[in-house]
Write an enzyme that holds these catalytic residues in place. Structure first.
Site, short mmCIF file in Angstrom:
data_model
loop_
_atom_site.label_atom_id
_atom_site.label_comp_id
_atom_site.label_asym_id
_atom_site.label_seq_id
_atom_site.Cartn_x
_atom_site.Cartn_y
_atom_site.Cartn_z
N ASP A 110 16.52 -1.25 -1.51
CA ASP A 110 17.93 -0.86 -1.57
C ASP A 110 18.24 -0.13 -0.26
O ASP A 110 17.38 -0.07 0.64
CB ASP A 110 18.24 -0.05 -2.84
CG ASP A 110 17.73 1.39 -2.79
OD1 ASP A 110 16.98 1.72 -1.85
OD2 ASP A 110 18.08 2.18 -3.68
N THR B 259 12.60 6.45 -3.60
CA THR B 259 11.40 7.02 -4.23
C THR B 259 10.37 5.98 -4.66
O THR B 259 9.22 6.33 -4.92
CB THR B 259 11.82 7.78 -5.51
OG1 THR B 259 12.50 6.83 -6.37
CG2 THR B 259 12.75 8.94 -5.19
N HIS C 48 -7.57 -2.47 -11.74
CA HIS C 48 -7.53 -2.21 -13.18
C HIS C 48 -6.30 -2.78 -13.88
O HIS C 48 -6.37 -3.15 -15.04
CB HIS C 48 -7.60 -0.70 -13.45
CG HIS C 48 -8.98 -0.15 -13.26
ND1 HIS C 48 -9.36 1.07 -13.75
CD2 HIS C 48 -10.06 -0.65 -12.62
CE1 HIS C 48 -10.64 1.30 -13.44
NE2 HIS C 48 -11.08 0.27 -12.73
N CYS D 297 12.54 1.60 -2.51
CA CYS D 297 13.79 2.35 -2.59
C CYS D 297 13.49 3.75 -2.04
O CYS D 297 12.48 3.94 -1.38
CB CYS D 297 14.37 2.35 -4.00
SG CYS D 297 13.32 3.05 -5.30
N HIS E 289 -10.63 -4.91 -18.39
CA HIS E 289 -9.27 -4.67 -17.91
C HIS E 289 -8.36 -5.86 -18.24
O HIS E 289 -7.17 -5.68 -18.44
CB HIS E 289 -9.28 -4.37 -16.41
CG HIS E 289 -10.11 -3.17 -16.09
ND1 HIS E 289 -9.76 -1.90 -16.48
CD2 HIS E 289 -11.31 -3.05 -15.46
CE1 HIS E 289 -10.68 -1.05 -16.09
NE2 HIS E 289 -11.65 -1.72 -15.47
#
Ligand code: RB5
Length: 149
Positions: free
Chosen positions: A8, A67, A98, A65, A133
């Site tokens: 973004d 964060t 994992h 973005c 996993h």
């Protein structure tokens, strides 16, 4: 290997710098925007880059973005997407080993361009461990189907 890329407005510069890095490494990518620092709604870009990965047209996605958080939340709404916010080398490695993550999310306000390139390299070169996993990752699909687990 083919990867999708999206951001973004909060991570436009980081996307451009990762594009340069992918080009230097000879990794094929498609840029799903955004294409400037003009304000946009990040879920649209998360979806654009995640859907082709879920559909098997691309191997991995890199979505960015401010964060990394909003992009990851939106991408994880797409069935088949396992998107992880990575802020250090250990997370980039472990979410491949994992969780078999297929989308890496990063925040321009969180990681430097150098660190982001390093995390991309680790993410794209680390194999899934499988084994126990695989069983756990398979349970994600049951949740997506609405099944009790
Ligand atoms: C945009 O202002 C910001 O909310 C976005 O870049 C992202 O960090 C959301 O999680």
């Amino acid at each position: 290997m083919k990867v999708t890329l999206a951001c973004d407005h909060g991570a436009f510069e980081l996307k451009e710098s990762i594009k340069k890095h992918l080009e230097e490494k000879g990794i094929e990518y498609k840029d799903f925007g955004c294409y400037s620092k003009e304000s946009v709604d990040y879920p649209k870009y998360a979806y654009a880059a995640a859907k082709p990965v879920a559909d098997g047209e691309y191997d991995y996605g890199i979505i960015l973005c401010t964060t990394g958080l909003g992009m990851s939340m939106a991408a994880n709404k797409v069935n088949g997407i396992r998107a992880a916010v990575c802020t250090n080398e250990m997370l980039a490695e472990m979410t491949r080993r994992h969780n078999n993550a297929n989308v890496i999310c990063m925040g321009q306000a969180v990681v430097s361009q150098e660190l982001a390139n390093k995390l991309v390299d680790i993410f794209l070169s680390t194999e899934f461990d499988g084994g126990r996993h695989q069983r756990r990752v398979d349970l994600f699909t049951e949740i997506e189907k609405g099944n009790a687990i």
